[in-house]
Design an enzyme around this catalytic site. Structure first.
Site, mmCIF file in Angstrom:
data_model
loop_
_atom_site.group_PDB
_atom_site.id
_atom_site.type_symbol
_atom_site.label_atom_id
_atom_site.label_comp_id
_atom_site.label_asym_id
_atom_site.label_seq_id
_atom_site.Cartn_x
_atom_site.Cartn_y
_atom_site.Cartn_z
ATOM 1 N N GLY A 1 0.502 -1.034 0.191
ATOM 2 C CA GLY A 1 0.111 -0.030 -0.073
ATOM 3 C C GLY A 1 0.702 1.337 -0.107
ATOM 4 O O GLY A 1 0.352 2.386 0.130
ATOM 5 N N GLU B 1 4.696 -6.127 1.296
ATOM 6 C CA GLU B 1 4.075 -6.662 0.171
ATOM 7 C C GLU B 1 4.114 -5.310 -0.946
ATOM 8 O O GLU B 1 2.619 -5.275 -1.169
ATOM 9 C CB GLU B 1 3.032 -7.284 0.289
ATOM 10 C CG GLU B 1 2.913 -8.317 1.377
ATOM 11 C CD GLU B 1 1.627 -9.030 1.499
ATOM 12 O OE1 GLU B 1 0.671 -8.442 1.994
ATOM 13 O OE2 GLU B 1 1.667 -10.312 1.315
ATOM 14 N N PRO B 2 5.091 -4.543 -1.112
ATOM 15 C CA PRO B 2 4.710 -3.287 -2.160
ATOM 16 C C PRO B 2 4.406 -3.806 -3.590
ATOM 17 O O PRO B 2 5.229 -5.042 -4.201
ATOM 18 C CB PRO B 2 6.050 -2.717 -1.969
ATOM 19 C CG PRO B 2 7.205 -3.852 -1.695
ATOM 20 C CD PRO B 2 6.491 -4.919 -0.765
ATOM 21 N N GLY B 3 3.397 -3.473 -4.104
ATOM 22 C CA GLY B 3 3.148 -3.659 -5.635
ATOM 23 C C GLY B 3 3.605 -2.332 -6.493
ATOM 24 O O GLY B 3 4.420 -2.300 -7.193
ATOM 25 N N ARG B 4 2.698 -1.477 -6.159
ATOM 26 C CA ARG B 4 2.457 -0.139 -6.915
ATOM 27 C C ARG B 4 3.911 0.502 -6.669
ATOM 28 O O ARG B 4 4.331 1.058 -7.531
ATOM 29 C CB ARG B 4 1.330 0.604 -6.171
ATOM 30 C CG ARG B 4 1.238 2.023 -6.873
ATOM 31 C CD ARG B 4 0.492 2.899 -5.847
ATOM 32 N NE ARG B 4 -0.675 2.137 -5.476
ATOM 33 C CZ ARG B 4 -1.889 2.120 -5.781
ATOM 34 N NH1 ARG B 4 -2.060 2.777 -7.047
ATOM 35 N NH2 ARG B 4 -2.723 1.446 -5.435
ATOM 36 N N ARG C 1 -8.180 3.245 -13.786
ATOM 37 C CA ARG C 1 -8.076 3.961 -12.252
ATOM 38 C C ARG C 1 -8.792 5.245 -12.340
ATOM 39 O O ARG C 1 -9.405 5.490 -11.468
ATOM 40 C CB ARG C 1 -6.772 3.832 -12.082
ATOM 41 C CG ARG C 1 -6.257 2.439 -11.751
ATOM 42 C CD ARG C 1 -4.969 2.369 -11.211
ATOM 43 N NE ARG C 1 -4.799 3.274 -9.989
ATOM 44 C CZ ARG C 1 -4.690 4.270 -9.498
ATOM 45 N NH1 ARG C 1 -4.063 4.939 -10.516
ATOM 46 N NH2 ARG C 1 -4.536 4.688 -8.456
ATOM 47 N N TYR D 1 -11.556 5.132 -9.632
ATOM 48 C CA TYR D 1 -11.080 5.613 -8.026
ATOM 49 C C TYR D 1 -10.907 7.234 -8.250
ATOM 50 O O TYR D 1 -10.252 7.715 -7.244
ATOM 51 C CB TYR D 1 -9.625 5.093 -7.788
ATOM 52 C CG TYR D 1 -9.448 3.785 -7.722
ATOM 53 C CD1 TYR D 1 -10.591 2.838 -7.020
ATOM 54 C CD2 TYR D 1 -8.473 3.067 -8.552
ATOM 55 C CE1 TYR D 1 -10.292 1.441 -7.070
ATOM 56 C CE2 TYR D 1 -8.455 1.554 -8.479
ATOM 57 C CZ TYR D 1 -9.216 0.672 -7.847
ATOM 58 O OH TYR D 1 -9.086 -0.505 -7.834
ATOM 59 N N CYS E 1 -17.108 4.259 -25.701
ATOM 60 C CA CYS E 1 -18.497 4.755 -25.715
ATOM 61 C C CYS E 1 -19.184 5.070 -24.193
ATOM 62 O O CYS E 1 -19.920 4.422 -23.616
ATOM 63 C CB CYS E 1 -19.530 3.826 -26.347
ATOM 64 S SG CYS E 1 -18.827 3.661 -28.003
ATOM 65 N N TYR F 1 -1.679 -1.403 -11.904
ATOM 66 C CA TYR F 1 -3.083 -1.715 -11.870
ATOM 67 C C TYR F 1 -3.795 -0.923 -13.222
ATOM 68 O O TYR F 1 -4.622 -0.488 -13.171
ATOM 69 C CB TYR F 1 -3.689 -0.857 -10.657
ATOM 70 C CG TYR F 1 -3.096 -1.603 -9.341
ATOM 71 C CD1 TYR F 1 -3.588 -2.870 -9.241
ATOM 72 C CD2 TYR F 1 -2.139 -0.820 -8.609
ATOM 73 C CE1 TYR F 1 -3.108 -3.710 -7.828
ATOM 74 C CE2 TYR F 1 -1.731 -1.275 -7.524
ATOM 75 C CZ TYR F 1 -2.286 -2.677 -7.105
ATOM 76 O OH TYR F 1 -1.608 -3.367 -6.050
HETATM 77 C C1 LIG Z 1 -3.095 -5.167 -3.126
HETATM 78 C C2 LIG Z 1 -2.456 -5.649 -2.069
HETATM 79 C C3 LIG Z 1 -0.999 -5.349 -1.905
HETATM 80 C C4 LIG Z 1 -0.238 -4.445 -2.901
HETATM 81 O O1 LIG Z 1 -0.889 -3.205 -2.523
HETATM 82 P P1 LIG Z 1 -0.024 -1.871 -3.337
HETATM 83 O O2 LIG Z 1 -0.764 -0.650 -3.263
HETATM 84 O O3 LIG Z 1 0.091 -2.182 -4.704
HETATM 85 O O4 LIG Z 1 1.545 -1.904 -2.722
HETATM 86 C C5 LIG Z 1 -0.180 -5.955 -0.928
HETATM 87 N N1 LIG Z 1 -0.689 -7.008 -0.014
HETATM 88 C C6 LIG Z 1 -2.108 -7.361 -0.258
HETATM 89 C C7 LIG Z 1 -2.587 -8.350 0.736
HETATM 90 C C8 LIG Z 1 -2.991 -6.509 -1.273
HETATM 91 O O5 LIG Z 1 -4.134 -7.014 -0.941
#
Ligand SMILES: *Cc1c(COP(=O)(O)O)cnc(C)c1O
Length: 463
Positions: free
Chosen positions: A278, A320-323, A360, A364, A391, A421
């Site tokens: 997050g 758990e970084p994704g973004r 997005r 959002y 459309c 995303y």
């Molecule tokens: C979505 C999610 C993430 C990654 O969130 P980011 O905003 O991309 O860092 C990590 N852990 C869990 C459990 C998630 O659902």
């Protein structure tokens, strides 16, 4: 706080006045390094280049719209996270942000672990050679078939999300003759979003098991009693696009309290806690994200302090970084098709993609930046809304931004920070063909996910 704006809307999504926008940047040709990937620059002719290749060449070879991913930036960010957290913690890349076999190989090589949350993501991870023990399996409704595959593959951990799942996973593990390593996902009553967080006793959402009313403690009791499970820790994920660490502070405190209760009741100190992902990135120049080493230090300090207070051994931390890893590493390249000035309002600039490649903004109210990238311009700034070709009047890519007033059909414009995303949430609305993802590195560009074709559409439609 607006729930619909939660997973990454703008700051104060629900309090900004309609039509809010920042003043134009002093120089529309400048590329703010906060929002562009690290090898992006302008060449002597003013064209944007990434990995040493100009957008004109990329557009010619790969077409538009397309996502261009800066591979060396992606790898550097992986290393920055791994180095910041060090050997006594684990970094799991959240695959849902964007996953492909090339990405899995980069993660494997750079020493990261991987979160998956579906059979499809698990297949991609295993196929590209991510060792199963480095994979965590998430989700609030994993199917029995998915759990079977995860257990059979030997994934490092399954994050249990409900009372039913505790029993399901235990049963399946026993049938496979293994003790599956698991964590329990708890909801700590913290919803964090950008610069704010809300701490409550209860959370009204579908994920995890509530700390409130002793629910999480009961889940722990059950997990510890089942032979098929090896309970290694507790998991908490509090939101997305977060800049303020205060939400993590409350969440870590509540998780550590649970660990202390578990020790008091069962005489075991669970060895791990996962604080989720997050962490925020810069979508516009107004955003100021933290560096991984600052985040690592803040989280580690919080957990150490709380554990000392509770007289617990400090558990191993995972994040758990994704973004925060993939988001800043890619931009979407579009060609301008039509331009409509609406007198006294703004100018609508239509591009050859839209909500099918970036949902997005519609979903959002997310904010993005945009720049003219095929050339520079000294023209005055004009207020624009960048829209797609779908459309749907909500088909907006960038709600309010400034582009040079001499913008013309055929110009290339790019939206930065679309690595997370966007492709992973892309759709076929209006039978749009989902754009390719092209990895660029050291003067070479390579398709890692190819563009969809009309043949692909017809192949699914069996007539
Ligand atoms: C979505 C999610 C993430 C990654 O969130 P980011 O905003 O991309 O860092 C990590 N852990 C869990 C459990 C998630 O659902």
């Amino acid at each position: 706080m607006s729930r619909s704006a939660h997973p990454a809307g703008p700051r104060h999504a629900d309090v900004l006045p309609e039509g809010h926008y920042s003043a134009p940047a002093a120089d529309l040709n400048a590329l703010d390094e906060k929002v562009w990937s690290r090898t992006v620059t302008r060449d002597a002719d003013g064209a944007l280049t990434v990995g040493g290749i100009t957008v004109a060449r990329l557009a010619e070879e790969f077409g538009t719209p397309a996502y261009f991913l800066d591979e060396s930036d992606f790898r550097a960010r992986c290393r920055a996270w791994a180095d910041a957290f060090g050997p006594d913690a684990d970094v799991f890349y959240a695959g849902k942000a964007f996953l492909s076999r090339a990405v899995v190989r980069w993660l494997t090589e750079e020493g990261l672990n991987l979160d998956v949350c579906s059979g499809g993501e698990l297949t991609t991870a295993l196929d590209a050679g991510m060792p199963a023990e480095r994979i965590a399996f998430h989700g609030n409704n994993k199917t029995v078939a998915e759990i079977e595959r995860a257990v059979a593959a030997g994934v490092g951990r399954i994050v249990l999300d409900s009372f039913q799942e505790i029993v399901r996973v235990a049963h399946i593990a026993q049938r496979h003759g293994v003790r599956q390593r698991v964590q329990i996902r708890v909801t700590v009553g913290v919803e964090a979003h950008t610069h704010e967080f809300i701490a409550t006793a209860h959370e009204d959402q579908k994920f995890g098991i509530a700390l409130a009313d002793g629910q999480a403690a009961e889940a722990v009791r059950r997990a510890l009693s089942l032979d098929g499970l090896d309970l290694i820790g507790v998991h908490s994920h509090i939101g997305s696009q977060i800049f303020d660490m205060a939400g993590f502070e409350v969440s870590a405190r509540r998780v550590v309290q649970l660990l202390a209760e578990i020790r008091d009741e069962h005489g075991v100190e669970l060895p791990e806690i996962d604080l989720g992902g997050g962490l925020g990135i810069a979508y516009t120049s107004d955003d100021d994200p933290r560096e991984p080493h600052e985040i690592a230090k803040a989280l580690s300090d919080i957990v150490t302090r709380e554990c000392e207070a509770a007289k617990l051994r400090t558990p191993r931390i995972s994040v758990e970084p994704g973004r925060a890893i993939v988001g800043p590493t890619a931009f979407t390249l579009y060609e301008v098709g039509t331009i409509k000035p609406l007198e006294g309002l703004r100018t609508y600039v239509s591009v050859d993609g839209g909500m099918s490649d970036n949902i997005r903004t519609a979903l959002y109210d997310a904010e993005y930046s945009v720049a003219l990238v095929s050339r520079t311009s000294d023209a005055e700034p004009m207020l624009v809304r960048v829209v797609g070709k779908h459309c749907e009047s909500g088909d907006i890519v960038v709600k309010d931004a400034f582009l040079p007033a001499d913008l013309a059909p055929g110009d290339l414009i790019a939206v930065p920070a679309t690595g997370a995303y966007c492709r992973s949430m892309a759709s076929n609305y209006n039978h749009a063909l989902r754009p390719p993802v092209v990895a660029v590195r050291d003067g070479e560009a390579r398709v890692i996910v190819r563009r969809e074709t009309e043949e692909d559409l017809l192949r699914l439609d069996v007539g």
